[in-house]
Write a protein that holds these residues in place. Structure first.
Motif, PDB file in Angstrom:
ATOM      1  N   LYS A 123       0.833  -1.215   0.000  1.00 60.38           N
ATOM      2  CA  LYS A 123       0.000   0.000   0.000  1.00 60.38           C
ATOM      3  C   LYS A 123       0.862   1.257   0.000  1.00 60.38           C
ATOM      4  CE  LYS A 123      -4.207  -1.760   2.122  1.00 60.38           C
ATOM      5  NZ  LYS A 123      -5.068  -1.736   3.314  1.00 60.38           N
ATOM      6  N   GLN A 124       1.952   1.237   0.768  1.00 64.41           N
ATOM      7  CA  GLN A 124       2.860   2.392   0.784  1.00 64.41           C
ATOM      8  C   GLN A 124       3.500   2.580  -0.590  1.00 64.41           C
ATOM      9  OE1 GLN A 124       5.478   1.436   4.042  1.00 64.41           O
ATOM     10  NE2 GLN A 124       4.124   2.377   5.557  1.00 64.41           N
ATOM     11  N   TRP A 125       3.933   1.485  -1.201  1.00 62.00           N
ATOM     12  CA  TRP A 125       4.504   1.539  -2.552  1.00 62.00           C
ATOM     13  C   TRP A 125       3.487   2.108  -3.539  1.00 62.00           C
ATOM     14  CZ3 TRP A 125       2.529  -1.198  -6.722  1.00 62.00           C
ATOM     15  CH2 TRP A 125       3.274  -1.159  -7.896  1.00 62.00           C
ATOM     16  N   ALA A 126       2.266   1.589  -3.494  1.00 60.46           N
ATOM     17  CA  ALA A 126       1.219   2.009  -4.424  1.00 60.46           C
ATOM     18  C   ALA A 126       0.877   3.484  -4.239  1.00 60.46           C
ATOM     19  CB  ALA A 126      -0.028   1.150  -4.230  1.00 60.46           C
ATOM     20  N   LYS A 127       0.913   3.936  -3.011  1.00 57.00           N
ATOM     21  CA  LYS A 127       0.545   5.320  -2.724  1.00 57.00           C
ATOM     22  C   LYS A 127       1.691   6.289  -3.004  1.00 57.00           C
ATOM     23  CE  LYS A 127      -1.588   8.218   0.730  1.00 57.00           C
ATOM     24  NZ  LYS A 127      -2.347   8.263   1.951  1.00 57.00           N
ATOM     25  N   LYS A 128       2.872   5.974  -2.520  1.00 57.29           N
ATOM     26  CA  LYS A 128       3.986   6.922  -2.607  1.00 57.29           C
ATOM     27  C   LYS A 128       4.778   6.808  -3.908  1.00 57.29           C
ATOM     28  CE  LYS A 128       4.541   7.367   2.343  1.00 57.29           C
ATOM     29  NZ  LYS A 128       5.327   7.038   3.509  1.00 57.29           N
ATOM     30  N   ASP A 129       5.138   5.603  -4.283  1.00 53.24           N
ATOM     31  CA  ASP A 129       6.011   5.430  -5.446  1.00 53.24           C
ATOM     32  C   ASP A 129       5.263   5.553  -6.772  1.00 53.24           C
ATOM     33  OD1 ASP A 129       8.025   5.040  -3.663  1.00 53.24           O
ATOM     34  OD2 ASP A 129       8.187   2.881  -3.956  1.00 53.24           O
ATOM     35  N   PHE A 130       4.078   4.993  -6.829  1.00 58.25           N
ATOM     36  CA  PHE A 130       3.349   4.983  -8.097  1.00 58.25           C
ATOM     37  C   PHE A 130       2.094   5.831  -8.075  1.00 58.25           C
ATOM     38  CE2 PHE A 130       6.336   1.921  -9.310  1.00 58.25           C
ATOM     39  CZ  PHE A 130       6.242   1.758 -10.674  1.00 58.25           C
ATOM     40  N   LYS A 131       1.759   6.365  -6.942  1.00 55.34           N
ATOM     41  CA  LYS A 131       0.617   7.278  -6.794  1.00 55.34           C
ATOM     42  C   LYS A 131      -0.679   6.654  -7.348  1.00 55.34           C
ATOM     43  CE  LYS A 131       3.595  11.232  -6.467  1.00 55.34           C
ATOM     44  NZ  LYS A 131       4.332  10.613  -5.433  1.00 55.34           N
ATOM     45  N   LEU A 132      -0.829   5.353  -7.118  1.00 54.68           N
ATOM     46  CA  LEU A 132      -2.015   4.644  -7.616  1.00 54.68           C
ATOM     47  C   LEU A 132      -3.279   5.035  -6.876  1.00 54.68           C
ATOM     48  CD1 LEU A 132      -0.525   1.061  -8.060  1.00 54.68           C
ATOM     49  CD2 LEU A 132      -0.881   2.808  -9.811  1.00 54.68           C
ATOM     50  N   MET A 133      -3.115   5.571  -5.675  1.00 54.68           N
ATOM     51  CA  MET A 133      -4.281   5.944  -4.873  1.00 54.68           C
ATOM     52  C   MET A 133      -4.780   7.348  -5.220  1.00 54.68           C
ATOM     53  SD  MET A 133      -4.287   3.172  -3.133  1.00 54.68           S
ATOM     54  CE  MET A 133      -3.359   1.978  -2.211  1.00 54.68           C
ATOM     55  N   ASP A 134      -4.010   8.092  -6.018  1.00 53.54           N
ATOM     56  CA  ASP A 134      -4.377   9.476  -6.331  1.00 53.54           C
ATOM     57  C   ASP A 134      -5.525   9.573  -7.332  1.00 53.54           C
ATOM     58  OD1 ASP A 134      -2.383  10.163  -4.622  1.00 53.54           O
ATOM     59  OD2 ASP A 134      -1.022  10.965  -6.142  1.00 53.54           O
ATOM     60  N   ALA A 135      -5.576   8.658  -8.268  1.00 52.20           N
ATOM     61  CA  ALA A 135      -6.621   8.688  -9.295  1.00 52.20           C
ATOM     62  C   ALA A 135      -7.729   7.703  -8.911  1.00 52.20           C
ATOM     63  CB  ALA A 135      -6.045   8.312 -10.648  1.00 52.20           C
ATOM     64  N   PRO A 136      -8.973   8.032  -9.226  1.00 56.87           N
ATOM     65  CA  PRO A 136     -10.070   7.135  -8.860  1.00 56.87           C
ATOM     66  C   PRO A 136      -9.933   5.727  -9.452  1.00 56.87           C
ATOM     67  CG  PRO A 136     -10.914   9.202  -9.775  1.00 56.87           C
ATOM     68  CD  PRO A 136      -9.422   9.230  -9.902  1.00 56.87           C
ATOM     69  N   ASP A 137      -9.339   5.626 -10.628  1.00 51.59           N
ATOM     70  CA  ASP A 137      -9.195   4.311 -11.261  1.00 51.59           C
ATOM     71  C   ASP A 137      -7.733   3.852 -11.291  1.00 51.59           C
ATOM     72  OD1 ASP A 137      -8.265   6.111 -13.125  1.00 51.59           O
ATOM     73  OD2 ASP A 137      -9.121   5.052 -14.836  1.00 51.59           O
ATOM     74  N   GLY A 138      -6.891   4.435 -10.451  1.00 48.89           N
ATOM     75  CA  GLY A 138      -5.470   4.120 -10.457  1.00 48.89           C
ATOM     76  C   GLY A 138      -5.176   2.648 -10.224  1.00 48.89           C
TER      77      GLY A 138
END
Length: 161
Positions: A123-138
């Motif tokens: 979850k930290q990787w997805a949020k910080k490194d790839f910013k997957l949590m920033d977009a609604p469909d990330g």
């Protein structure tokens, strides 16, 4: 298990083979052995964190679904006369959490402490490194990109069969 030795020329030939089939003979059937090999190739394809965030729906007998797909496919309808249709789907954000839990617990057989740590790190990787949590469909887009890897492996095997 020993690493198999595959001739470089054989690999190159498989990669160079490009053929976009436009029509299929509805009477010619792909064997279950070959379908299972394609599915196994997709299953063995690498995926980020080993999560395999995709499903593959095999359409062979369900004629109504085949008819609906052909109706929606318009100019590509003839491609759906093949004996089997493989539909690759990507996990949505809503389905991903339970799927990751399943992979960590049932496939990787991690205990609760290991699963919690691994999932927290992811979850930290997805949020910080790839910013997957920033977009609604990330997360869904990330899953779709992973599914393309599995599709590529299946296509390479199909080219060799």
């Amino acid at each position: 298990m020993n690493k198999p030795i595959v001739d470089a020329e054989d690999i190159k030939k498989a990669l160079e083979f490009r053929h976009a089939t436009k029509t299929f003979d509805p009477e010619r059937k792909v064997s279950n052995e070959n379908i299972n090999l394609l599915l196994e190739a997709a299953r063995l394809a690498p995926s980020s964190y080993g999560f395999e965030p995709w499903n593959i729906i095999v359409v062979d007998q369900y004629e109504q679904l085949r008819t609906d797909i052909k109706r929606c496919a318009s100019t590509n309808a003839a491609r759906f006369d093949a004996s089997h249709i493989l539909i690759f789907t990507a996990k949505t954000a809503e389905a991903l959490s339970d799927h990751i839990d399943h992979i960590l617990q049932d496939v990787k057989e991690m205990n609760l402490v290991e699963r919690t740590a691994y999932k927290t790190y992811w979850k930290q990787w997805a949020k910080k490194d790839f910013k997957l949590m920033d977009a609604p469909d990330g997360l869904h887009q990330w899953s779709a990109h992973q599914a393309y890897i599995a599709l590529g492996f299946a296509m390479l095997v199909a080219a060799e069969r």
